[in-house]
Design a protein around this motif. Structure first.
Motif, PDB file in Angstrom:
ATOM      1  N   ASN A   1      62.695  44.128 176.454  1.00  0.00           N
ATOM      2  CA  ASN A   1      62.836  44.266 175.205  1.00  0.00           C
ATOM      3  C   ASN A   1      61.357  44.241 174.476  1.00  0.00           C
ATOM      4  O   ASN A   1      60.573  43.353 174.759  1.00  0.00           O
ATOM      5  CB  ASN A   1      63.770  43.139 174.401  1.00  0.00           C
ATOM      6  N   PRO A   2      60.800  45.221 174.104  1.00  0.00           N
ATOM      7  CA  PRO A   2      59.538  45.216 173.314  1.00  0.00           C
ATOM      8  C   PRO A   2      59.238  44.269 172.264  1.00  0.00           C
ATOM      9  O   PRO A   2      58.072  43.823 171.903  1.00  0.00           O
ATOM     10  CB  PRO A   2      59.392  46.741 172.902  1.00  0.00           C
ATOM     11  N   ASN A   3      60.428  43.610 171.684  1.00  0.00           N
ATOM     12  CA  ASN A   3      60.128  42.840 170.541  1.00  0.00           C
ATOM     13  C   ASN A   3      59.834  41.346 171.163  1.00  0.00           C
ATOM     14  O   ASN A   3      59.666  40.218 170.404  1.00  0.00           O
ATOM     15  CB  ASN A   3      61.298  42.749 169.615  1.00  0.00           C
ATOM     16  N   GLY A   4      60.037  41.263 172.532  1.00  0.00           N
ATOM     17  CA  GLY A   4      60.205  39.975 173.201  1.00  0.00           C
ATOM     18  C   GLY A   4      61.190  39.042 172.858  1.00  0.00           C
ATOM     19  O   GLY A   4      61.215  37.782 172.952  1.00  0.00           O
ATOM     20  N   SER A   5      62.501  39.630 172.159  1.00  0.00           N
ATOM     21  CA  SER A   5      63.395  38.738 171.674  1.00  0.00           C
ATOM     22  C   SER A   5      64.679  38.799 172.453  1.00  0.00           C
ATOM     23  O   SER A   5      64.861  39.813 173.476  1.00  0.00           O
ATOM     24  CB  SER A   5      63.532  38.654 170.165  1.00  0.00           C
ATOM     25  N   TYR A   6      65.679  38.318 172.301  1.00  0.00           N
ATOM     26  CA  TYR A   6      67.299  38.524 172.762  1.00  0.00           C
ATOM     27  C   TYR A   6      67.657  39.745 172.330  1.00  0.00           C
ATOM     28  O   TYR A   6      67.576  40.048 171.318  1.00  0.00           O
ATOM     29  CB  TYR A   6      68.075  37.142 172.455  1.00  0.00           C
TER      30      TYR A   6
END
Length: 427
Positions: free
Chosen positions: A127-132
């Motif tokens: 995930n490029p957002n670094g979130s779940y």
């Protein structure tokens, strides 16, 4: 000698690569490789055979004159190097177009299958957002899914065409001729049962709304059933029946099918094809020709007849929502050669009036001969005021007019073979 040596040198390298694998079977890989080799040959041909010399956008007569002015060697060269361009030329012999289009079809079908067999890319990426969630579908995988769906639809369309090729000879079914083919968008295909160039009677069927190549089986079957019915009525008669899907058909009943633009854009293509058919046959008196428009296809036929000299002897409007004209006499075959078939349970004629696809005329509307309205009214072919021969129909709904052993099919076939006095009409 110098020119001959130059030609030999230009072609030799490309020709050496045109080598299929051992044995008689030609694989999809062989066909894909042959298509790539053809491009090499096109470059090698240079000034001796150039696609720019093919008469794109010309009349069928101009196309035929160009073809007839070539030597056999030049014809073979153009058909081999530029099969898509040659196969699209209205006015050329059907056997020539069939050979060219089958080359395009086989190579295209092989490429579709090859692309379908390509492995899927990585399904997930971090995930490029670094979130779940920690992983999401990759853009490459999403595109692969879309491509797979499109390719499956294209393969379904090509499979239905191949099935018709394979059916040749079954129950006496004649050779099929592929007079047009394009997989792009909703697709295009023109398929003849029997050679129309030598037919005594020719029928051209124009399908309507929702026609596309991914679900083309029924449109092909309607004209194979029509051919069989003509043989049942007149055994041994020389008939060719054609499914002409050469235009951008409306895909939505609620929106597209209410618009006239599809007819306006499709009718010039139909006129060109019909002119080409007549040219290849050798003139207007060589074959008795019937054009059958189903649903919105009849609207296309009507606009073609309104725009120019439609190369047909009879027009049959089946389940018609309207032909953009108010009377049969307005069509250029003359009122006595306009025929209509509409089941009582078919709602399309009424819907066509709501969409304004009919035509307006002054007159008295009648039902079973009983007047019920007078004035400037809109009519469709199944209306008594329209003035067409209204044929008896024993099928129901909008899509059953070609059921085997039905009077609906038999009446159309009688028109196709010119046995007008045997057509059963509404009183």
């Amino acid at each position: 000698m110098r020119e001959a040596t130059e030609i030999d040198g230009r072609y030799a390298g490309a020709l050496r690569r045109l080598k299929a694998g051992p044995g008689l079977d030609v694989s999809a890989a062989d066909l894909v490789d042959a298509a790539a080799d053809t491009k090499a040959l096109q470059q090698a041909a240079g000034k001796y055979a150039d696609d720019d010399r093919i008469p794109h956008g010309k009349s069928p007569k101009e196309n035929a004159d160009w073809w007839n002015g070539l030597s056999q060697e030049q014809r073979d060269e153009y058909a081999t190097l530029y099969p898509a361009s040659v196969g699209a030329l209205d006015g050329l012999p059907s056997s020539v177009r069939d050979d060219a289009n089958r080359t395009v079809f086989a190579e295209t079908r092989a490429q579709i299958q090859t692309d379908l067999n390509k492995p899927a890319p990585n399904q997930y990426v971090p995930n490029p957002n670094g979130s779940y969630p920690a992983a999401v579908l990759s853009p490459e995988y999403k595109q692969w899914q879309k491509d797979q769906e499109r390719l499956k639809e294209q393969l379904a369309g090509s499979d239905s065409i191949q099935a018709r090729f394979d059916a040749t000879g079954e129950g006496g079914l004649p050779e099929a001729y592929l007079l047009g083919y394009d997989k792009e968008g909703i697709g295009r295909a023109i398929i003849a049962n029997g050679n129309p160039d030598t037919a005594d009677h020719t029928a051209v069927y124009v399908p309507g709304t929702k026609t596309n190549l991914k679900a083309f089986d029924e449109d092909i079957s309607r004209m194979t059933d029509m051919w069989r019915e003509t043989q049942a009525l007149s055994p041994g008669s020389n008939v060719s029946t054609i499914t002409w899907f050469g235009y951008e058909a409306p895909q939505s009943v609620a929106t597209d099918a209410t618009q006239k633009d599809y007819a306006y854009n499709g009718s010039p293509k139909l006129l060109q094809f019909m002119d080409g058919l007549e040219t290849a046959q050798g003139g207007p008196d060589k074959s008795h020709t019937t054009i059958i428009g189903h649903s919105y296809g009849s609207t296309v036929v009507g606009d073609a007849s309104n725009k120019g000299d439609l190369a047909a002897d009879d027009i049959v409007a089946v389940g018609s929502p309207g032909m953009l004209t108010g009377r049969a006499e307005d069509l250029d075959v003359g009122a006595d050669h306009v025929w209509s078939a509409a089941a009582t349970s078919d709602v399309v004629p009424a819907g066509g009036k709501l969409a304004g696809l009919g035509g307006y005329t002054w007159g008295v509307e009648t039902w079973n001969g009983v007047p019920y309205h007078a004035g400037y009214v809109q009519t469709v072919p199944s209306d008594e005021l329209f003035g067409a021969h209204r044929m008896d129909v024993d099928t129901s709904g909008h899509t059953s007019y070609w059921e085997r052993d039905s009077e609906s099919l038999s009446n159309q076939a009688k028109v196709v073979i010119g046995e007008y006095d045997k057509v059963n009409e509404d009183d």
